[in-house]
Enzyme design. Structure first.
Site, PDB file in Angstrom:
ATOM      1  N   GLU A   1      24.643  89.058  93.469  1.00 38.04           N
ATOM      2  CA  GLU A   1      25.196  89.298  94.792  1.00 38.04           C
ATOM      3  C   GLU A   1      26.603  88.777  95.004  1.00 38.04           C
ATOM      4  O   GLU A   1      27.229  89.088  96.010  1.00 38.04           O
ATOM      5  CB  GLU A   1      24.251  88.672  95.839  1.00 38.04           C
ATOM      6  CG  GLU A   1      22.938  89.387  95.895  1.00 38.04           C
ATOM      7  CD  GLU A   1      21.773  88.455  96.180  1.00 38.04           C
ATOM      8  OE1 GLU A   1      20.656  88.965  96.301  1.00 38.04           O
ATOM      9  OE2 GLU A   1      21.962  87.246  96.270  1.00 38.04           O
TER      10      GLU A   1
ATOM     11  N   ASP B   1      16.949  78.734  99.520  1.00 36.73           N
ATOM     12  CA  ASP B   1      17.065  79.059  98.094  1.00 36.73           C
ATOM     13  C   ASP B   1      17.347  77.773  97.328  1.00 36.73           C
ATOM     14  O   ASP B   1      18.156  77.724  96.413  1.00 36.73           O
ATOM     15  CB  ASP B   1      18.182  80.082  97.862  1.00 36.73           C
ATOM     16  CG  ASP B   1      18.112  80.701  96.466  1.00 36.73           C
ATOM     17  OD1 ASP B   1      17.083  80.520  95.778  1.00 36.73           O
ATOM     18  OD2 ASP B   1      19.092  81.352  96.059  1.00 36.73           O
TER      19      ASP B   1
ATOM     20  N   SER C   1      31.316  82.455  87.736  1.00 31.78           N
ATOM     21  CA  SER C   1      29.938  82.944  87.735  1.00 31.78           C
ATOM     22  C   SER C   1      29.893  84.381  88.240  1.00 31.78           C
ATOM     23  O   SER C   1      30.601  84.751  89.162  1.00 31.78           O
ATOM     24  CB  SER C   1      29.104  82.023  88.627  1.00 31.78           C
ATOM     25  OG  SER C   1      28.078  82.746  89.247  1.00 31.78           O
TER      26      SER C   1
HETATM   27  P1  ADP Z   1      24.957  83.115  93.797  1.00 30.46           P
HETATM   28  O1  ADP Z   1      24.469  83.732  95.066  1.00 30.46           O
HETATM   29  O2  ADP Z   1      25.557  84.094  92.866  1.00 30.46           O
HETATM   30  O3  ADP Z   1      23.918  82.226  93.152  1.00 30.46           O
HETATM   31  P2  ADP Z   1      26.401  80.646  94.207  1.00 30.46           P
HETATM   32  O4  ADP Z   1      27.020  80.225  95.497  1.00 30.46           O
HETATM   33  O5  ADP Z   1      25.170  79.914  93.799  1.00 30.46           O
HETATM   34  O6  ADP Z   1      26.181  82.204  94.258  1.00 30.46           O
HETATM   35  O7  ADP Z   1      27.484  80.504  93.083  1.00 30.46           O
HETATM   36  C1  ADP Z   1      27.218  80.853  91.759  1.00 30.46           C
HETATM   37  C2  ADP Z   1      27.699  79.774  90.816  1.00 30.46           C
HETATM   38  O8  ADP Z   1      29.079  79.554  90.988  1.00 30.46           O
HETATM   39  C3  ADP Z   1      27.061  78.437  91.080  1.00 30.46           C
HETATM   40  O9  ADP Z   1      25.858  78.300  90.358  1.00 30.46           O
HETATM   41  C4  ADP Z   1      28.085  77.452  90.613  1.00 30.46           C
HETATM   42  O10 ADP Z   1      27.991  77.256  89.228  1.00 30.46           O
HETATM   43  C5  ADP Z   1      29.379  78.181  90.913  1.00 30.46           C
HETATM   44  N1  ADP Z   1      29.936  77.748  92.189  1.00 30.46           N
HETATM   45  C6  ADP Z   1      29.756  78.307  93.396  1.00 30.46           C
HETATM   46  N2  ADP Z   1      30.425  77.653  94.350  1.00 30.46           N
HETATM   47  C7  ADP Z   1      31.068  76.639  93.725  1.00 30.46           C
HETATM   48  C8  ADP Z   1      31.936  75.586  94.158  1.00 30.46           C
HETATM   49  N3  ADP Z   1      32.289  75.466  95.429  1.00 30.46           N
HETATM   50  N4  ADP Z   1      32.404  74.744  93.236  1.00 30.46           N
HETATM   51  C9  ADP Z   1      32.057  74.866  91.947  1.00 30.46           C
HETATM   52  N5  ADP Z   1      31.246  75.816  91.470  1.00 30.46           N
HETATM   53  C10 ADP Z   1      30.752  76.698  92.338  1.00 30.46           C
HETATM   54 MN    MN Z   2      23.179  80.354  93.413  1.00 29.29          MN
END
Ligand code: ADP
Ligand code: MN
Length: 516
Positions: A264, A405, A260
């Site tokens: 940020e 969030d 992803s």
């Molecule tokens: P952001 O601040 O960019 O939204 P996130 O922590 O939500 O950051 O991570 C973005 C995306 O990455 C999530 O929507 C998910 O699909 C994937 N992701 C993040 N952490 C994990 C994880 N531990 N395992 C699997 N997918 C993850």
């Molecule tokens: Mn997110």
């Protein structure tokens, strides 16, 4: 390999090419290489070319070693070729010495060092030991020739009478093994085993071979990722170095790609390595969240952290780069709290600056779908709802956190349950805007499940009260929000009057600070 035609000057092709190819002022070598574009990109070709180069260089060394001037027995200076070669050797040696000095000067005491190895004139195996008597003649085959080691005939021995040596002869085998190390990948430094007449037992040799092989695979993978991952370009060199070190230390096996790219953060998938750091077992699959160091992306997040009392003292003293690290740190702390409360969420593996490594929610590189992307049966939908209600309460009461969030974007469906992610912005309920954030979370959750057909889903106000244990009675949104803000104001006044000490809201009934 067939498509590569190397027309390097043969070492015995006369005085010119043999040493000119080494001479920095010499005519450019007439090497002509023709191959397909795809081959040019391949690691295989690079390796083959290097081998080719080494093969072209070694016979020279051998020829020189066999020649008179190395042994010192012959001081004949009548041959121009010989003189030229000697001068060239001397020049190369001086050149290398200078190179080593520069290398040392540049690297200093730095932990990360730059190697000039590839620029050296004299091959490392040749540099320090060429003047010594090299004892490899005994091995019966040219150890520098990487291709075919002499095979012992099928009868299993060679020689006659007391000179008989079988394939089991320890010394011969040992030397053979040492020589066979030359077959390892070119980047694998085997040292001057031959010069030292090192005799490796089969056991040691096999262990080294195994090691060299896995090293080669690992570096190839790293290289491949570097070449092919476009997401990598989004990562600045400092981050790349951090990631590289994680792989190099064996903590991560390989970084497979990007899951992803957000405003940020960038999230990568990686396979966990087998080096257990800090007594932790690395999960088989990891998610690496890289907080973006482009500062402007974070400006609008100030309100979350600036007023978070946990970080208040530090905030004012920090430069923006460090604030970004604090986001990562915050996510780590929050995840740890949640983990301790038994809330399904990624498990923290390690935090390095702005890079957070955690367990991967999903399988075989496929991340679990977000709640917004998955179609659940009505039964699962209801199950998910109650689970979330439960998690929100736990989060608030046991972890003293508000997600801030929470929505179907930050909840993953995996293993028949909901997993919470993305908690870097989560705050304590006593954050000046903590209750507002909670209310927003409640609204997102209620709306999602009401639209999703869960008849039992509480409305946002009911959910808010259920989670916080507060009993706000307003029956419309405007009044409800006004009451929330009034509570926040009271809380802030309390903090002002009573110092910074946090008071957590109790889970049953009004928190003490609202009694006044
Ligand atoms: P952001 O601040 O960019 O939204 P996130 O922590 O939500 O950051 O991570 C973005 C995306 O990455 C999530 O929507 C998910 O699909 C994937 N992701 C993040 N952490 C994990 C994880 N531990 N395992 C699997 N997918 C993850
Ligand atoms: Mn997110």
């Amino acid at each position: 390999m067939d498509s590569v035609g190397v027309a390097a000057a043969a070492p015995d092709a006369g005085p010119g090419p043999a040493w000119q190819s080494k001479c920095p002022w010499g005519a450019p070598s007439t090497t002509s290489i023709s191959c397909s574009l795809a081959d040019v990109m391949s690691e295989q070709l690079a390796k083959e070319l290097q081998l080719e180069e080494e093969n072209a260089a070694f016979p020279e060394v051998v020829a020189a070693a066999e020649g008179p001037f190395i042994t010192g027995e012959n001081t004949d200076t009548s041959s121009d070729l010989m003189l030229a070669q000697m001068l060239q050797m001397e020049f190369d040696r001086e050149y290398d010495a200078q190179l080593r000095r520069e290398e040392k000067k540049i690297n200093g005491d730095s932990k990360v060092s730059i190697s000039f190895e590839n620029y050296r004139k004299v091959h490392p195996y040749d540099s320090d030991s060429s003047e010594d008597e090299v004892d490899w003649q005994d091995t019966r085959h040219d150890p520098y020739r990487a291709d075919k080691p002499t095979t012992t005939p099928r009868r299993g021995f060679i020689g006659k009478g007391k000179d008989i040596t079988t394939k089991h002869d320890e010394v011969v085998c040992g030397r053979k093994n040492t020589a066979r190390m030359e077959n390892f990948a070119p980047e694998f430094q085997v040292g001057d085993g031959i010069g030292m007449d090192l005799k490796l037992s089969n056991q040691v040799f096999n262990a080294l071979k195994q090691h060299a092989y896995s090293e080669e695979r690992r570096s190839a993978r790293l290289h491949e990722k570097k070449e092919h991952s476009t997401a990598e370009k989004a990562v600045d060199p400092k981050t790349r170095l951090l990631l590289y070190k994680m792989v190099n230390s064996g903590m991560l096996e390989t970084i497979t790609g990007c899951i992803s790219t957000g405003k940020e953060s960038v999230v990568f998938h990686a396979y966990g390595g087998n080096s257990a750091t800090e007594d932790k077992v690395i999960p088989p699959e990891c998610a690496i969240k890289v907080f973006k160091t482009t500062l402007n992306e974070f400006k609008n997040r100030d309100k979350y952290i600036k007023d978070d009392y946990r970080f208040k003292d530090r905030f004012s003293k920090l430069n923006p780069r460090k604030i970004i690290r604090m986001w990562a740190e915050k996510e780590m702390h929050n995840l740890t709290r949640m983990q301790n409360a038994g809330i399904p969420c990624p498990q923290v593996v390690i935090l390095k600056k702005h890079v957070l490594v955690m367990s991967f929610i999903g399988q075989d590189q496929v991340p679990a779908p977000k709640l917004k992307d998955v179609t659940l049966s009505s039964e699962d939908m209801k199950k998910a709802y109650y689970q979330i209600l439960n998690m929100m309460q736990q989060l608030y009461r046991e972890c003293s956190l508000v997600h801030a969030d929470l929505s179907e974007y930050n909840m993953l469906w995996h293993d028949g349950k909901v997993w919470l992610i993305d908690v870097s912005q989560s705050v304590e309920p006593t954050h000046p805007h903590g209750l507002e954030f909670l209310f927003r979370d409640c609204r997102n959750v209620s709306q999602f499940f009401q639209k999703g057909g869960v008849a039992e889903a509480l409305n946002e106000r009911e959910l808010f009260n259920a989670v916080s244990g507060l009993n706000i009675t307003a029956d419309n949104e405007v009044d409800f929000q006004a009451e929330i803000e009034a509570l926040e104001k009271m809380n802030e006044d309390h903090v002002q009057n009573h110092g910074k000490k946090l008071s957590t809201f109790s889970s049953d009934g009004d928190p003490p600070i609202y009694d006044e």
